[in-house]
Design an enzyme around this catalytic site. Structure first.
Site, PDB file in Angstrom:
ATOM      1  N   ASP A 106       1.554  -4.121   1.929  1.00 46.47           N
ATOM      2  CA  ASP A 106       0.900  -3.030   2.648  1.00 46.47           C
ATOM      3  C   ASP A 106       0.380  -3.557   3.975  1.00 46.47           C
ATOM      4  OD1 ASP A 106      -0.722  -0.674   3.391  1.00 46.47           O
ATOM      5  OD2 ASP A 106      -0.495  -0.125   1.288  1.00 46.47           O
ATOM      6  N   LYS A 186       8.261   8.372  -4.347  1.00 45.07           N
ATOM      7  CA  LYS A 186       7.749   9.731  -4.240  1.00 45.07           C
ATOM      8  C   LYS A 186       8.607  10.547  -3.279  1.00 45.07           C
ATOM      9  CE  LYS A 186       3.312  10.406  -3.960  1.00 45.07           C
ATOM     10  NZ  LYS A 186       1.916  10.413  -3.441  1.00 45.07           N
TER      11      LYS A 186
END
Length: 239
Positions: A106, A186
């Site tokens: 991240d 997703k």
């Protein structure tokens, strides 16, 4: 903030429903979001069980059904902060016991997670695939992404943005997955038709949409799960 005192405000678990008043500097949308969070059983469960987000249960429920996280696997969690998915993956691959490995990537700072190596890195950086393989000790068995861009409220724009993010994650997965590996990301309802779905079916043995119980019923959110990666064409994979 007020709480209903009558029995009609209690859910199935007996918890009283929390009602949130709109504050002067809080929009009605923010008030609705806060009220939903305060009354969400998954939020309460995550807090009680030590998970960093309710999203942890989405991954757990998907894996309970499809069993793609196995002890000893090497897993990549893209856009991992705050770390709920990394926590679940580490448990299921036995990373803390030294059997599997989980690398969280991240660009945001992320607190350490037991059994997880955190790379403070943009996965689009050209050095990311090599750094990842080095951290994992080889190619990945699973690449997963719960990333989503900030919503604009315009359905078509939001759809295009999240699908673009999914396509980028898929390209990264093709770079780092071992043959037989899995990809989970997703998407939004109706969002993987056309070329992307065709490509995924070409690259993986099985592609399916999944919507775990922890994903709110009124949300257009879905996940696409692709298993049985066939390998990169330049490495002799089946195409």
């Amino acid at each position: 903030m007020s709480e209903k005192s009558s029995g009609s405000g209690a859910g199935r678990s007996g918890r009283l429903k929390v009602r949130v008043k709109t504050a002067r500097r809080r929009s009605s949308a923010s008030t609705r979001w806060l009220q939903r969070q305060l009354n969400d059983p998954y939020v309460a469960k995550a807090r009680a069980e030590g998970y960093r987000s309710r999203a942890a249960y989405k991954l757990a429920e998907i894996d309970d059904k499809h069993r793609f996280l196995k002890p000893g696997d090497r897993v990549v969690d893209l856009g991992a902060a705050p770390g709920g998915w990394s926590q679940v993956a580490a448990e299921r691959v036995r990373a803390a016991d030294g059997r599997g490995r989980v690398v969280a990537i991240d660009i945001l700072e992320m607190d350490p997670v037991a059994g997880v190596q955190v790379l403070h890195l943009d996965f689009l950086d050209e050095s990311a695939p090599d750094r990842l393989r080095e951290a994992l000790g080889g190619p990945a068995d699973v690449v997963m992404s719960d990333m989503a861009p900030p919503t604009t409220g315009h359905r078509q724009t939001d759809h295009l943005r999240i699908m673009g993010m999914c396509e980028t994650a898929l390209e990264f997965a093709r770079e780092v997955l071992a043959p037989g590996g899995a990809f989970l990301a997703k998407v939004l309802r109706g969002g993987t038709e056309g070329e992307m779905l065709k490509d995924m079916k070409r690259d993986f043995d099985k592609v399916r949409h999944v919507k775990p119980p922890a994903s709110r019923a009124d949300s257009a959110e879905l996940y696409v799960l692709a298993t049985g990666f066939k390998g990169r064409a330049d490495e002799g994979g089946e195409r």
